[in-house]
Scaffold this active site. Sequence first.
Site, PDB file in Angstrom:
ATOM      1  N   GLU A  99       0.777  -1.236   0.000  1.00  8.81           N
ATOM      2  CA  GLU A  99       0.000   0.000   0.000  1.00  8.81           C
ATOM      3  C   GLU A  99       0.812   1.292   0.000  1.00  8.81           C
ATOM      4  OE1 GLU A  99       0.295  -2.171   2.581  1.00  8.81           O
ATOM      5  OE2 GLU A  99       0.317  -1.154   4.510  1.00  8.81           O
ATOM      6  N   HIS A 142      -8.373  -3.559  -0.610  1.00  8.48           N
ATOM      7  CA  HIS A 142      -7.565  -3.685   0.614  1.00  8.48           C
ATOM      8  C   HIS A 142      -6.464  -2.624   0.649  1.00  8.48           C
ATOM      9  CE1 HIS A 142      -5.357  -6.229   3.710  1.00  8.48           C
ATOM     10  NE2 HIS A 142      -4.376  -5.457   3.248  1.00  8.48           N
ATOM     11  N   GLU A 143      -5.725  -2.512  -0.433  1.00  9.55           N
ATOM     12  CA  GLU A 143      -4.596  -1.562  -0.429  1.00  9.55           C
ATOM     13  C   GLU A 143      -5.087  -0.113  -0.359  1.00  9.55           C
ATOM     14  OE1 GLU A 143      -2.032  -2.978   0.285  1.00  9.55           O
ATOM     15  OE2 GLU A 143      -2.513  -5.003  -0.417  1.00  9.55           O
TER      16      GLU A 143
HETATM   17  N1  BES Z   1       0.916  -4.411   3.842  1.00 10.27           N
HETATM   18  C1  BES Z   1       0.695  -5.613   3.138  1.00 10.27           C
HETATM   19  C2  BES Z   1       1.866  -6.081   2.340  1.00 10.27           C
HETATM   20  C3  BES Z   1       2.936  -6.785   3.131  1.00 10.27           C
HETATM   21  C4  BES Z   1       2.747  -8.096   3.523  1.00 10.27           C
HETATM   22  C5  BES Z   1       4.120  -6.173   3.426  1.00 10.27           C
HETATM   23  C6  BES Z   1       3.732  -8.751   4.234  1.00 10.27           C
HETATM   24  C7  BES Z   1       5.099  -6.818   4.145  1.00 10.27           C
HETATM   25  C8  BES Z   1       4.912  -8.116   4.546  1.00 10.27           C
HETATM   26  C9  BES Z   1      -0.488  -5.447   2.160  1.00 10.27           C
HETATM   27  O1  BES Z   1      -1.389  -4.458   2.500  1.00 10.27           O
HETATM   28  C10 BES Z   1      -1.250  -6.728   2.182  1.00 10.27           C
HETATM   29  O2  BES Z   1      -1.804  -7.032   3.189  1.00 10.27           O
HETATM   30  N2  BES Z   1      -1.263  -7.466   1.094  1.00 10.27           N
HETATM   31  C11 BES Z   1      -1.918  -8.753   1.043  1.00 10.27           C
HETATM   32  C12 BES Z   1      -3.086  -8.741   0.128  1.00 10.27           C
HETATM   33  C13 BES Z   1      -4.381  -8.544   0.839  1.00 10.27           C
HETATM   34  C14 BES Z   1      -5.540  -8.527  -0.109  1.00 10.27           C
HETATM   35  C15 BES Z   1      -4.652  -9.540   1.928  1.00 10.27           C
HETATM   36  C16 BES Z   1      -0.918  -9.746   0.545  1.00 10.27           C
HETATM   37  O3  BES Z   1       0.183  -9.351   0.208  1.00 10.27           O
HETATM   38  O4  BES Z   1      -1.233 -10.933   0.513  1.00 10.27           O
HETATM   39 ZN    ZN Z   2      -2.636  -4.920   4.052  1.00  5.58          ZN
END
Ligand code: BES
Ligand code: ZN
Length: 869
Positions: free
Chosen positions: A277, A310-311
Amino acid sequence: MASYADFKGKPRLPKFASPKRYDVRLKPDLISCKFNGFVSIDVDVVSNTKFLVLNAADLNVDPSSVSFTPKSTSQEFQASGVGLIEEDELLVVEFGDELPLGIGLLNLSFQGTLNDQMKGFYRSVYDCNGEKKNMAVTQFEPADARRCFPCWDEPAAKATFKITLDVPSDLVALSNMPVAEEKLEGGLKTVYFQESPIMSTYLVAVVVGLFDFVESHTSDGIKVRCYCQVGKSDQGKFALEVAVKTLELYRKYFDVPYALPKLDMIAIPDFAAGAMENYGLVTYRENALLYDEKNSAAANKQRVAIVVAHELAHQWFGNLVTMEWWTHLWLNEGFATWVSYLAADVLFPEWKIWTQFLDQITDGLRLDGLSESHPIEVEINHASEIDEIFDAISYRKGASVIRMLESYLGADTFQRALACYIKKYACSNAKTEDLWAVLEDISSEPVKELMNSWTQQKGYPVVSVRVKDQKLELNQSHFLLSDAPGDSQWIVPISACCGSYENRHTYLLKEKSGSLDVKDYQGTAWVKLNVNQTGFYRVKYDEELQAKLRHAIESSQLSATDRFGVLDDAFALCMSGQQSLTTLLTLVASFREETEYTVLSNLINISYKVMRIVADAMPELVDSLQKFFIGLFEYPSGKLGWEPKSGESHLDSMLRGELLTVLAELGHKSTLNEATRRFDAFCADRNSPLLPPDTRKATYTAVMQTVNASNRSRYEALLKVYRETDLSQEKGRIIGSLASCPDPDIVLEVLNFLLSSEVRSQDAIFGLSVSKEGRETAWKWLQDKWDYISKTWGSGYLITRFISAIVSPFSSIEKAKEVDEFFASRMKPTIARTLKQSLERVQINARWVQAIKKDNSLPQLVQELSHRN
Ligand code: BES
Ligand code: ZN
């Protein structure tokens, strides 16, 4: 007197100075994969110190470049010492004299490498007109901004950022903010971006490469773009449309406008998470952003919408209001997960997305049923521990308890409180208790007391219920899959319906037991607790109530969400040894006429697990059980057929693929035959209408059931499809089906293929769902390749998937011991939690096997069920 040693081994940076503004200049070289950097930081010195301590890792900081110039005097302080404490990723700058209090400018020059680890400042490789090219990308969450420039790399150290990039003039250069100015010189351009509002380091982003884009605007004038691989911008249109609508929706919901002038979204070919995000520049895996009308499945479409929603939720919840420390990560992730469903429901009501939210609850309950789970609010003592908490507790339990609270307080009150919270903490940081305080204030309900029981202790209750004299007698205990119940207690919002949905009873269970008057209860009616599954707990009915629920299911009196709930609780109670498999299968048999997507999808998952455990416990029952499940799924699958009907629902499209997949794995002959026929036609002509996208995963899985080491032509053909497609979702479907092959020799080939350069390292983990025949092979392989795997995937959360996927399916204590011994000398903080959880699962399975062996009525029941079809 402070010295270097004083700064070691602490979870947080010392507080004697904090950053206010960063001026960062980066010059990446995409050929040599090195970069040069310069950063100038406005620092506020708040207590007397000769030291400035910040984060840096994998950077060469030039000591002679390090200086500090107080604003008040303009007299430059040259650093007298610059030291790195590697294990804590700290940069300690020492000066000859104490620095004056107040603002000053800290300057540093440094060099780094564009790494291949998908974190910090890294390179991703893509294909452009047959030529391999590098792009430069950042991924900073949770704690990797420090690999790009020295900084106070903690979420509470918010500052403004002014980014400048020096890049080849033919490339697209993006960052969080719009471009302020560009200067061309020779083949190089310098791109100056506008200064950002105040934000955390983990949200800073930069991307440099060749891209196309599609563009649109929100009604309040925010420019939204979706950047894709050159030539693929059509595939960005769906996500773009979702983004525009979602931004408009959130603006209303949070009652605060989006804070930046633009929002870019971009697909990155090498990407560890699903999406990230970054403020104003959201990065995605290709498969979570791009949608191809002709080749993407309904499930892909839904995934894109959910990930985008989500993002974008984070742009408020996370970016504008940020968690104070990683202990409160769940505020970010649980919340964004919950809100993404809210948005998807508004945009696509026909998806019935709240019934699909049940999968989130189930996954949360599944992990939180382990004694090796952790509370939602979890102590973090070292940066290396953060990766592992991006798990089902922070995301799924987090989202579930938010939903529980929303349904307790009411949607309107909840929304009003959230809007207040966002306004109150905008451009600042918040803790869990800050959110509760606002909610408590607005709702006048005891939110803090209620919610602390859910976020500060691990686990959840199982509520036992029986009826006596028009009262429901309730009793709560800690639900654990493995051990005897502990003595934790929760404040449980109970809801109940008796015989009809017209009259709903509610009650707050605060003690171990309680009772609820149900004056409308008629002796013969069904009783359903946790109506609509809004609570994060399980329900255990006594035998009499179970029988009534089975009848209610058979006579279509229960809603789909409640059918799902009854089934899922029964499955968990069976796995934990509190109810027999006979009881579970008797219930499963009442789903004979089920057609609802979510319910069937859960039934399918349960059937996989039951088949596996029975194969270990009583292999002689496998054939009959297979017959029973085939009978159960043949009915809805027959109704849907292989080809989409015009105007059919989104849920039917998704269901078709899942049903065909399970039938293939159960060895259903006509599904296997039909799949191979269609696959052959598809191999001959990739435009063949015989293989619509929603049936491809099923077809590939079916094909893999039919091949073996001496009959491999269709396996080779499938690899050919993999090699020729440039759609990441297609590659994903293939990777996800290969290891389902029952021939261990093929499984071994597949596992080695996953480690080859043909599979991006982010995707390998999706190939690890191995057939039960290949389970032992996979474990040997994991041990053989561990050094390589640990080196290649060892620095992020992907490594944990290798362990959980390969270890958790085992079901004997001996195996648990073997695994434990293997990892004893290979332990590291990034895998510790996952390993313990996986071993606990093996123990749970082992005990389950013993219970099934003792279940005397099982053989006869399975016989009966298999004949009923
Ligand atoms: N902030 C996370 C991305 C992230 C995940 C950064 C792990 C560092 C470590 C992002 O907002 C996120 O949650 N992405 C999910 C997708 C969501 C639809 C559940 C993902 O990466 O699976
Ligand atoms: Zn997230």
